[in-house]
Motif scaffolding. Structure first.
Motif, PDB file in Angstrom:
ATOM      1  N   ILE A 172      43.051  31.102  50.916  1.00  0.00           N
ATOM      2  CA  ILE A 172      43.595  32.315  50.295  1.00  0.00           C
ATOM      3  C   ILE A 172      44.310  33.166  51.338  1.00  0.00           C
ATOM      4  O   ILE A 172      45.344  33.750  51.067  1.00  0.00           O
ATOM      5  N   THR A 173      43.730  33.210  52.541  1.00  0.00           N
ATOM      6  CA  THR A 173      44.366  33.988  53.599  1.00  0.00           C
ATOM      7  C   THR A 173      45.719  33.397  53.949  1.00  0.00           C
ATOM      8  O   THR A 173      46.674  34.115  54.242  1.00  0.00           O
ATOM      9  N   CYS A 176      47.985  33.966  49.515  1.00  0.00           N
ATOM     10  CA  CYS A 176      47.149  34.649  48.517  1.00  0.00           C
ATOM     11  C   CYS A 176      47.574  34.334  47.099  1.00  0.00           C
ATOM     12  O   CYS A 176      46.986  34.821  46.160  1.00  0.00           O
ATOM     13  N   ALA A 177      48.636  33.543  46.913  1.00  0.00           N
ATOM     14  CA  ALA A 177      49.025  33.142  45.559  1.00  0.00           C
ATOM     15  C   ALA A 177      48.547  31.733  45.242  1.00  0.00           C
ATOM     16  O   ALA A 177      49.029  31.116  44.300  1.00  0.00           O
ATOM     17  N   TRP A 182      41.725  30.231  44.615  1.00  0.00           N
ATOM     18  CA  TRP A 182      40.973  31.269  43.897  1.00  0.00           C
ATOM     19  C   TRP A 182      40.033  30.618  42.874  1.00  0.00           C
ATOM     20  O   TRP A 182      38.876  31.031  42.723  1.00  0.00           O
ATOM     21  N   LEU A 211      38.502  41.730  48.911  1.00  0.00           N
ATOM     22  CA  LEU A 211      39.451  40.623  49.034  1.00  0.00           C
ATOM     23  C   LEU A 211      40.487  40.676  47.911  1.00  0.00           C
ATOM     24  O   LEU A 211      41.693  40.553  48.149  1.00  0.00           O
ATOM     25  N   LEU A 213      41.326  43.227  46.034  1.00  0.00           N
ATOM     26  CA  LEU A 213      42.173  44.417  46.162  1.00  0.00           C
ATOM     27  C   LEU A 213      43.251  44.189  47.218  1.00  0.00           C
ATOM     28  O   LEU A 213      44.402  44.593  47.048  1.00  0.00           O
ATOM     29  N   ASN A 214      42.864  43.540  48.305  1.00  0.00           N
ATOM     30  CA  ASN A 214      43.827  43.197  49.357  1.00  0.00           C
ATOM     31  C   ASN A 214      44.985  42.398  48.758  1.00  0.00           C
ATOM     32  O   ASN A 214      46.152  42.683  49.003  1.00  0.00           O
ATOM     33  N   ALA A 215      44.648  41.423  47.921  1.00  0.00           N
ATOM     34  CA  ALA A 215      45.694  40.601  47.302  1.00  0.00           C
ATOM     35  C   ALA A 215      46.545  41.423  46.357  1.00  0.00           C
ATOM     36  O   ALA A 215      47.766  41.287  46.305  1.00  0.00           O
ATOM     37  N   TYR A 217      47.156  44.692  46.434  1.00  0.00           N
ATOM     38  CA  TYR A 217      48.041  45.603  47.152  1.00  0.00           C
ATOM     39  C   TYR A 217      49.173  44.854  47.823  1.00  0.00           C
ATOM     40  O   TYR A 217      50.262  45.380  47.989  1.00  0.00           O
ATOM     41  N   THR A 218      48.924  43.601  48.241  1.00  0.00           N
ATOM     42  CA  THR A 218      49.977  42.839  48.890  1.00  0.00           C
ATOM     43  C   THR A 218      51.020  42.398  47.866  1.00  0.00           C
ATOM     44  O   THR A 218      52.216  42.435  48.121  1.00  0.00           O
ATOM     45  N   ASP A 219      50.563  41.987  46.689  1.00  0.00           N
ATOM     46  CA  ASP A 219      51.493  41.535  45.659  1.00  0.00           C
ATOM     47  C   ASP A 219      50.945  41.905  44.292  1.00  0.00           C
ATOM     48  O   ASP A 219      50.217  41.131  43.674  1.00  0.00           O
ATOM     49  N   PRO A 220      51.290  43.113  43.790  1.00  0.00           N
ATOM     50  CA  PRO A 220      50.675  43.613  42.552  1.00  0.00           C
ATOM     51  C   PRO A 220      51.032  42.814  41.302  1.00  0.00           C
ATOM     52  O   PRO A 220      50.355  42.920  40.297  1.00  0.00           O
ATOM     53  N   ASP A 222      51.278  39.458  41.168  1.00  0.00           N
ATOM     54  CA  ASP A 222      50.784  38.085  41.170  1.00  0.00           C
ATOM     55  C   ASP A 222      49.539  37.975  40.305  1.00  0.00           C
ATOM     56  O   ASP A 222      48.588  38.728  40.479  1.00  0.00           O
TER      57      ASP A 222
ATOM     58  N   PHE B 154      48.888  40.150  54.202  1.00  0.00           N
ATOM     59  CA  PHE B 154      47.594  39.925  53.573  1.00  0.00           C
ATOM     60  C   PHE B 154      46.511  39.773  54.627  1.00  0.00           C
ATOM     61  O   PHE B 154      45.419  40.319  54.515  1.00  0.00           O
ATOM     62  N   LEU B 161      45.265  49.350  52.873  1.00  0.00           N
ATOM     63  CA  LEU B 161      45.824  48.791  51.648  1.00  0.00           C
ATOM     64  C   LEU B 161      47.125  49.487  51.264  1.00  0.00           C
ATOM     65  O   LEU B 161      48.106  48.852  50.888  1.00  0.00           O
TER      66      LEU B 161
END
Lengths: 333, 466
Positions: A172-173, A176-177, A182, A211, A213-215, A217-220, A222, B154, B161
C-alpha cells in the motif's frame, strides 16, 4: 517486397512449424485417448505445453500421466519427478505469467509433493508482485501458499498473518491505489485483531484509521481507501466506536473540502457518514448538520449522471428528518 | 608546436574556453560542416565547470586560477595542528578518486540538455546517476525529504495530512495541462510565493520546499507566478522518466564531463582542439577590410593570437573570462563551498540536492558520493553555494553544511571560494563575436543549452537539433 511481409523462406519456416505443432498435438491426443501414463507421454505433453500453455486438457492429461506411473507410489521418486516439474514450470512462468491453467497445475504439484518448499513458493509470489503489484495470479497464489504455511505453522499461523499484514502495508505504501493490497489487508485484519488483547486492539484500529486517512488525503477521489473506510466501520467492536469513527471522519472530510472544493467522492461520503451517524445514534445529527447534509446532496445532484440518485436520497431524507427537500433559491443548472 | 602549425589558418568558428556552452556550440558547428578550432588556455577541459582532485584544486587555487573569475579561495580544515595533518591525510588517501566540481550541475530528466544528449548521440559517452532525494534543511537540521510524487507523499512521515493534500493539489494542477493553463492564467502578474499562498494555501515548510527546492528560485529573487509554475512543472514532468528523480548527475564531473563529451563529438566531426594554449586578445578588422591584407574577402575578420602565432575566424565564441576587461562586467558574485565529509551522511551510494532556508538567506546544496564517482567509498562531497560575497556569506554556508550533514559526519576539508559570474559588458554588439556568461548559481544545465542555442541559431545560422 514490402517491409514486414514474410519472405518465402519465412513462410516456409512458419508452415513447417505449424506442421510440427499439428503432428505433436495429434500424437499427444492419441496418447491421451489411450490413457497412456509413461515417460514418453510426459515428454510429449511437455513439448506441446512449452509451445502453448493454454491447453488445459493437456495439463489435465499430464497430471493423470504422472499419477499413473508405477514410480508415483514411491515418495522419493515422486519428490524428484515433481521437483523437475517445478523447474519446468519456472521456465514457463517467464513466458506467460497469466495462465490460469499453469497456476492451477502448480497448485496441484505443490499439493502432491511429499516435501513442498513453501518458503520458496512465497518468495516466488513476492517476486511476481514486485514485477506487477496488481497481478491477480500473484495475489491468488500468494494466498494459497500463505494458507498452507498457516496450516503447517506451530503457532496457529500468527507469525504468518503478521508478516502478510506487513506485506500489505509495504504494498500500500508503494502504491496507495493498489486494490488487491487493501483487499488482502481487510481479509487479514480480523485475525490480526483477534490475536491482540483489547487495548492493543484499539490501537491497531486507530492505526488502520490513520492509514486510510493518509490515503484519503493523498488522493480523495480514489475509491480504494473509501471502500476500506466502510469496511473499517463494520469491524468496529460496537456502535459507540462506530459513532466516534464517523465523527472523526466527518471532521476530516470537512477539512478536506475546505482545502479542495473540487473533489466529489468526499462530498458523497460526508452525506453518507452523517446519515449513518443519525441511524446509529438518533438525534446525534442536529438541525444545522442536517441542513448541511441536504445542501451536500443538492450539490451532488447537480451532476446530470447522478442527479436521480441524489435527488431521491435527498427527498427520502427530507421526509425522514422533516426538512424541506425543495430549496428556496434557484438551483444552478 | 600547435601555434606554428595553425598559424595563419582560417576557421569558421574559433571557440575560447571549453565550458559546456562553448562545447555544445562547437559540437553543433562541426556537425553542420563548419571548420572549428576550440582552444582552452588551461591544460584541462571544462573551463569554469572544471573538475579537480583535491591536490590539483589546491594547485590551481595557488597558480593558474583566473583571479577575475575566482577572486578568493580559502582552505579550512576542521581542526588545527596535528589533527589537521591527519584530516588532510584522510583526504590524500585515495585522493585521485575525488572529482571536485567548481560549478556543480545537474540535468532535468526531461530538460533540454538530456533531450540534446539523446538527439545528438553525445549521451552515449556520458554516464549518469539519478539525484534520488531532494531535501529541505532548516537551521539545525535534520534534512527533510521532499516528496514529489503521489507515492512519496503517501509515504512521507514529515508532512501533515493537510500538507499532503495541499501538495497533491499542486502536483495534480501542474501535471494536468488544462488545469495548469487555467491556474497560470488566473495568476496574472502575481508574485510566485504569493500565488502559492493564495491559490494552494501553501505556507511554512511546504511553501519553502516548493519555492527553493522544487522551483529552485533564489532567495529574494522576484519571480512571477508563471515563471515559478513553469519551473515546478519542469520538475514534476521530469519525475518518473528514469525513476523517482527529477535530475540526473553526470559521473566523473557534473559539468566538465558533459563539456568533454561534446568536445569529443566536435573532434570526431573534424574540430581541432588545443589545450594549454596562450590566447591573446582577439581583434577584429573593420568591415571594409577582412584583415588578411590580401583582399580575398573571406570574411574572417577576427584575429586570435594563439601560442606564438595567430589564426583568423569568421566567428569567435568565448566565455567572458577570455574577454578584455573593458568588455566584461561582474554580473553577480557567489560564495561556494566544497566540503569533503569523512562519512557519507546522506547515503553511501546516493546523490541528493538540498535547500537550506534560514532567515539570513537560502543556500543550494548538492551531495555526491561514489555513486557519481565524486568520492571514494565511505566518503562524500557536499557542495553549497549562495549569492553574495564570501565575507558576508561564509557563516551561512558553514551553517548550511553542518545542518545538512548533521552529527553523523564531520568535514575533513572545506574549501571556500568567492566566484564572480562574468558577463559581456553592455557595449555595442560586435557582429560575429559571441560572449557567454561564466557559470552562475543555477543547478540545472538547461540555461547553458539555451545560451548555446542563442549563439547557434541567430549567431551562426545553424539550426541542427535546435
Amino acid at each position: 517486397m514490402a517491409a514486414g511481409e514474410p519472405t518465402a523462406e519465412e513462410r516456409e519456416q512458419a508452415r513447417r512449424r505449424v506442421e510440427q505443432y499439428r503432428a505433436l498435438s495429434a500424437r499427444v491426443d492419441a496418447l491421451r485417448r489411450r490413457g497412456e501414463a509413461s515417460h514418453a507421454a510426459l515428454d510429449a505433453t511437455r513439448e506441446l505445453l512449452e509451445q502453448n500453455t493454454e491447453l488445459h486438457t493437456v495439463w489435465g492429461y499430464r497430471r493423470r500421466a504422472f499419477a499413473g506411473l508405477a514410480e508415483w507410489q514411491d515418495p522419493e521418486r515422486r519428490q524428484q519427478l515433481l521437483e523437475a516439474e517445478l523447474e519446468f514450470m519456472q521456465r514457463m512462468i517467464r513466458r506467460n505469467v497469466k495462465s490460469y491453467w499453469m497456476w492451477g497445475h502448480r497448485v496441484w504439484v505443490l499439493e502432491a509433493l511429499p516435501r513442498p518448499r513453501w518458503a520458496h513458493e512465497l518468495a516466488l509470489a513476492a517476486k511476481l508482485l514486485a514485477v506487477d503489484a496488481r497481478n491477480y495470479h500473484g495475489w491468488n497464489y500468494r494466498r494459497f501458499v500463505v494458507a498452507r504455511l498457516r496450516a503447517a505453522a506451530p503457532d496457529g499461523g500468527r507469525a504468518v498473518d503478521e508478516s502478510e499484514f506487513a506485506f500489505t502495508t509495504e504494498q500500500i505504501t508503494r502504491d496507495c491505489a493498489n486494490h488487491a493490497a487493501w483487499h488482502n489487508r481487510s481479509r487479514l485484519l480480523p485475525a490480526i485483531l483477534a490475536a491482540r488483547d483489547p487495548p492493543a486492539r484499539a490501537a491497531a484500529l486507530a492505526a488502520e484509521d490513520a492509514l486510510v486517512l493518509n490515503a484519503i488525503y493523498t488522493d480523495p477521489d480514489d475509491q480504494n481507501a473509501w471502500l476500506y473506510c466502510e469496511w473499517l466501520l463494520d469491524i468496529q467492536p460496537d456502535d459507540q466506536a462506530r459513532c466516534r469513527l464517523l465523527r472523526a471522519r466527518v471532521a476530516a472530510i470537512r477539512e478536506l473540502l475546505d482545502l479542495d472544493e473540487a473533489c466529489r467522492r468526499p462530498l458523497a461520503e460526508l452525506a453518507a457518514a452523517l446519515v449513518e451517524l443519525d441511524r446509529l445514534d438518533p438525534g446525534a445529527v442536529a438541525a444545522a448538520e442536517r441542513a448541511e447534509c441536504m445542501r451536500v446532496l443538492e450539490r451532488l445532484a447537480a451532476d446530470p449522471l447522478q442527479a436521480g440518485r441524489f435527488r431521491d436520497q435527498r427527498a427520502a431524507l427530507g421526509r425522514q428528518w422533516g426538512v424541506a427537500a425543495q430549496t428556496q433559491e434557484k438551483v444552478a443548472v | 608546436m600547435a601555434g606554428r602549425e595553425l598559424d595563419g589558418q582560417v576557421f569558421d568558428v574559433v571557440l575560447l574556453g571549453t565550458g559546456v556552452e562553448q562545447a555544445i556550440v562547437a559540437s553543433e558547428a562541426a556537425a553542420a560542416g563548419r571548420s572549428v578550432l576550440h582552444v582552452d588556455r588551461s591544460g584541462w577541459y571544462g573551463g569554469g565547470y572544471a573538475c579537480f582532485t583535491p591536490s590539483r584544486l589546491v594547485e590551481w587555487a595557488g597558480g593558474a586560477r583566473d583571479r577575475r573569475l575566482v577572486p578568493r579561495v580559502e582552505l579550512a580544515e576542521n581542526t588545527a595542528g596535528a589533527a589537521a595533518e591527519s584530516a588532510l591525510a584522510g583526504v590524500r588517501q585515495g585522493e585521485r578518486e575525488y572529482a571536485l566540481d567548481l560549478a556543480p550541475r545537474a540535468a532535468l530528466c526531461r530538460g533540454s540538455l538530456v533531450e540534446l544528449l539523446i538527439d545528438t548521440g553525445v549521451g552515449d559517452h556520458v554516464q549518469f546517476r539519478g539525484v534520488e532525494h531532494n531535501y529541505l534543511v532548516r537551521p539545525g537540521g535534520p534534512p527533510q525529504r521532499i516528496p514529489a510524487s503521489k507515492e512519496d507523499v503517501f509515504a512521507s512521515a514529515a508532512l501533515s495530512l493537510v500538507e499532503k493534500r495541499k501538495l497533491m493539489r499542486l502536483l495534480a494542477t501542474v501535471g494536468d495541462d488544462a488545469q495548469y493553463a487555467a491556474a497560470v492564467a488566473a495568476a496574472g502578474d502575481a508574485e510566485f510565493s504569493q500565488f502559492l499562498r493564495d491559490r494552494f494555501r501553501l505556507d511554512g515548510d511546504l511553501l519553502d520546499a516548493v519555492r527553493y527546492a522544487v522551483a529552485r528560485v533564489g532567495p529574494g529573487e522576484p519571480v512571477a507566478a508563471r515563471a515559478g509554475c513553469e519551473r515546478v512543472r519542469a520538475y514534476v514532468r521530469s519525475m518518473g522518466r528514469y525513476g523517482r528523480m527529477a535530475y540526473l548527475c553526470a559521473l566523473y564531473g557534473s559539468g566538465s564531463e558533459i563539456a568533454q563529451a561534446f568536445c569529443r563529438a566536435c573532434a570526431v566531426a573534424g574540430g581541432t582542439y588545443v589545450l594549454a594554449a596562450d590566447v591573446g586578445p582577439v581583434t577584429r578588422a573593420p568591415d571594409d577590410d577582412d584583415g588578411s591584407g590580401d583582399g580575398d574577402g573571406d570574411g574572417a575578420r577576427f584575429r586570435v593570437p594563439l601560442a606564438g602565432g595567430a589564426v583568423r575566424a569568421r566567428h569567435v565564441v568565448m566565455d567572458a573570462s577570455y574577454a578584455p576587461p573593458d568588455a566584461v562586467r561582474v554580473a553577480s558574485t557567489l560564495s561556494r563551498a566544497i566540503c569533503i565529509l569523512d562519512r557519507p551522511a546522506l547515503g553511501d551510494d546516493a546523490t541528493a540536492t538540498a535547500s537550506y532556508v534560514a532567515e539570513q538567506g537560502a543556500v543550494s546544496l548538492l551531495y555526491t558520493t561514489r555513486a557519481t564517482m565524486s568520492a571514494p567509498a565511505g566518503r562524500a562531497v557536499l557542495y553549497a553555494w549562495t549569492p553574495g560575497a564570501l565575507d558576508e556569506r561564509r557563516g551561512l554556508l558553514a551553517s548550511a553544511l553542518s545542518a545538512t550533514h548533521g552529527p553523523a559526519a564531520a568535514p575533513l576539508l572545506t574549501i571556500y571560494m568567492e566566484v564572480n559570474v562574468l558577463a559581456a559588458a553592455p557595449v555595442e554588439h560586435v557582429p560575429g563575436l559571441h560572449i557567454v556568461d561564466t557559470p552562475d548559481a543555477t543547478l540545472g544545465l538547461e540555461p547553458a543549452v539555451a545560451a548555446a542555442r542563442r549563439i547557434l541559431g541567430p549567431g551562426l545560422g545553424i539550426e541542427a537539433y535546435m
